[in-house]
Design a protein around this motif. Structure first.
Motif, PDB file in Angstrom:
ATOM      1  N   SER A 127       0.708  -0.940  -0.192  1.00 55.22           N
ATOM      2  CA  SER A 127      -0.155   0.130  -0.128  1.00 55.22           C
ATOM      3  C   SER A 127       0.997   1.280  -0.316  1.00 55.22           C
ATOM      4  O   SER A 127       1.580   1.056   0.476  1.00 55.22           O
ATOM      5  N   TYR A 128       0.130   2.163  -0.633  1.00 53.47           N
ATOM      6  CA  TYR A 128       0.640   3.774  -1.016  1.00 53.47           C
ATOM      7  C   TYR A 128      -0.162   5.182  -0.067  1.00 53.47           C
ATOM      8  O   TYR A 128      -1.094   4.495  -0.265  1.00 53.47           O
ATOM      9  N   VAL A 129       0.621   5.334   0.847  1.00 53.43           N
ATOM     10  CA  VAL A 129      -0.636   6.903   1.521  1.00 53.43           C
ATOM     11  C   VAL A 129      -0.331   7.811  -0.009  1.00 53.43           C
ATOM     12  O   VAL A 129       0.807   8.688   0.071  1.00 53.43           O
ATOM     13  N   GLU A 130      -1.355   7.652  -0.661  1.00 55.99           N
ATOM     14  CA  GLU A 130      -1.551   8.501  -1.181  1.00 55.99           C
ATOM     15  C   GLU A 130      -1.641  10.284   0.181  1.00 55.99           C
ATOM     16  O   GLU A 130      -1.426  11.415  -0.884  1.00 55.99           O
ATOM     17  N   SER A 131      -2.389   9.995   0.714  1.00 55.56           N
ATOM     18  CA  SER A 131      -2.711  11.799   1.081  1.00 55.56           C
ATOM     19  C   SER A 131      -3.256  11.013   2.665  1.00 55.56           C
ATOM     20  O   SER A 131      -3.578   9.581   2.622  1.00 55.56           O
ATOM     21  N   GLY A 132      -2.845  11.933   3.578  1.00 51.71           N
ATOM     22  CA  GLY A 132      -2.982  11.995   4.714  1.00 51.71           C
ATOM     23  C   GLY A 132      -2.280  11.643   6.404  1.00 51.71           C
ATOM     24  O   GLY A 132      -1.422  11.568   5.453  1.00 51.71           O
ATOM     25  N   VAL A 133      -2.791  11.341   7.179  1.00 48.00           N
ATOM     26  CA  VAL A 133      -1.754  10.347   8.343  1.00 48.00           C
ATOM     27  C   VAL A 133      -2.463   9.056   8.500  1.00 48.00           C
ATOM     28  O   VAL A 133      -3.529   9.123   9.201  1.00 48.00           O
ATOM     29  N   GLY A 188      -7.777  10.605   4.680  1.00 49.25           N
ATOM     30  CA  GLY A 188      -6.561  10.192   3.217  1.00 49.25           C
ATOM     31  C   GLY A 188      -6.916   9.289   2.981  1.00 49.25           C
ATOM     32  O   GLY A 188      -8.089   8.969   2.778  1.00 49.25           O
ATOM     33  N   VAL A 189      -6.239   9.069   1.600  1.00 48.40           N
ATOM     34  CA  VAL A 189      -6.465   7.869   1.283  1.00 48.40           C
ATOM     35  C   VAL A 189      -5.102   6.734   1.148  1.00 48.40           C
ATOM     36  O   VAL A 189      -4.091   7.486   0.951  1.00 48.40           O
ATOM     37  N   LEU A 190      -5.599   5.962   0.429  1.00 53.08           N
ATOM     38  CA  LEU A 190      -4.973   4.258   0.542  1.00 53.08           C
ATOM     39  C   LEU A 190      -4.301   3.963  -0.395  1.00 53.08           C
ATOM     40  O   LEU A 190      -5.975   3.897  -1.395  1.00 53.08           O
ATOM     41  N   ILE A 191      -3.527   3.287  -1.541  1.00 50.69           N
ATOM     42  CA  ILE A 191      -3.624   3.181  -2.310  1.00 50.69           C
ATOM     43  C   ILE A 191      -3.166   1.345  -2.090  1.00 50.69           C
ATOM     44  O   ILE A 191      -2.176   1.272  -2.190  1.00 50.69           O
ATOM     45  N   ASP A 192      -3.950   0.506  -2.403  1.00 53.41           N
ATOM     46  CA  ASP A 192      -4.110  -1.020  -2.052  1.00 53.41           C
ATOM     47  C   ASP A 192      -4.033  -1.463  -3.135  1.00 53.41           C
ATOM     48  O   ASP A 192      -4.986  -1.626  -4.342  1.00 53.41           O
ATOM     49  N   VAL A 193      -2.748  -2.685  -3.218  1.00 51.87           N
ATOM     50  CA  VAL A 193      -2.250  -4.087  -4.248  1.00 51.87           C
ATOM     51  C   VAL A 193      -2.789  -5.250  -3.600  1.00 51.87           C
ATOM     52  O   VAL A 193      -1.324  -4.970  -2.596  1.00 51.87           O
ATOM     53  N   PHE A 194      -3.285  -5.825  -4.513  1.00 55.62           N
ATOM     54  CA  PHE A 194      -3.467  -6.959  -3.764  1.00 55.62           C
ATOM     55  C   PHE A 194      -2.904  -7.937  -4.436  1.00 55.62           C
ATOM     56  O   PHE A 194      -3.374  -8.169  -5.638  1.00 55.62           O
ATOM     57  N   SER A 195      -2.566  -9.034  -4.038  1.00 55.93           N
ATOM     58  CA  SER A 195      -2.144 -10.766  -4.818  1.00 55.93           C
ATOM     59  C   SER A 195      -2.209 -11.400  -4.587  1.00 55.93           C
ATOM     60  O   SER A 195      -1.780 -11.697  -3.952  1.00 55.93           O
ATOM     61  N   PRO A 196      -3.451 -12.880  -4.863  1.00 59.16           N
ATOM     62  CA  PRO A 196      -3.928 -12.215  -6.316  1.00 59.16           C
ATOM     63  C   PRO A 196      -5.108 -11.414  -5.624  1.00 59.16           C
ATOM     64  O   PRO A 196      -5.310 -10.299  -4.701  1.00 59.16           O
ATOM     65  N   HIS A 197      -6.158 -11.351  -6.520  1.00 61.14           N
ATOM     66  CA  HIS A 197      -6.865 -10.451  -6.600  1.00 61.14           C
ATOM     67  C   HIS A 197      -8.305 -10.554  -5.523  1.00 61.14           C
ATOM     68  O   HIS A 197      -7.866 -12.080  -5.044  1.00 61.14           O
ATOM     69  N   ARG A 198      -8.314  -9.660  -4.381  1.00 61.68           N
ATOM     70  CA  ARG A 198      -9.758 -10.125  -3.435  1.00 61.68           C
ATOM     71  C   ARG A 198     -11.354 -10.444  -4.049  1.00 61.68           C
ATOM     72  O   ARG A 198     -11.557  -9.570  -4.395  1.00 61.68           O
ATOM     73  N   GLU A 199     -11.288 -11.567  -4.149  1.00 58.51           N
ATOM     74  CA  GLU A 199     -12.862 -12.408  -4.031  1.00 58.51           C
ATOM     75  C   GLU A 199     -14.031 -11.615  -3.794  1.00 58.51           C
ATOM     76  O   GLU A 199     -14.891 -10.869  -4.594  1.00 58.51           O
TER      77      GLU A 199
END
Length: 114
Positions: free
Chosen positions: A60-66, A100-111
């Motif tokens: 995950s990446y913190v796009e904004s916020g705390v 804020g906003v988090l950008i999450d990447v999951f592997s594999p996808h979240r069904e």
């Protein structure tokens, strides 16, 4: 990779619905196939991402916020520009200290997100 489980090649943020995730938290599901998924998660101040675990690898990446984030037995405060990695089946959760906003990447996808 299955062609049956695949998002469109392009996603436009203004066309994606915000889905209710939990009180004070909404998400938009972006591109995915059976191996990977990108999700944008918006938090209001004070919103809590309850401690949970899942079999997916998460980056995950913190796009904004705390955010006060706990992974396993370690807690840190992360802000815009920071990131984190959650191994599969590891307890983790967060508290939003500033909206804020988090950008999450999951592997594999979240069904459960489709």
């Amino acid at each position: 990779m299955s062609d049956l489980l695949k998002s469109p090649n392009f996603q436009t943020g203004s066309d994606l619905e915000w889905e209710y995730a939990s009180p004070g938290i909404q998400r938009q599901v972006y591109g995915y196939d059976d191996r990977v998924m990108l999700v944008k998660v918006k938090f209001e101040k004070g919103a809590v991402g309850d401690v949970h675990q899942h079999p997916h690898t998460q980056v995950s990446y913190v796009e904004s916020g705390v955010f006060e984030l706990t992974i396993a037995d370690e807690t840190r405060v992360l802000k815009t520009g920071d990131g984190f990695y959650v191994p599969p089946s590891t307890l983790h959760g967060c508290v939003c200290l500033e909206p804020g906003v988090l950008i999450d990447v999951f592997s594999p996808h979240r069904e459960d997100f489709i």
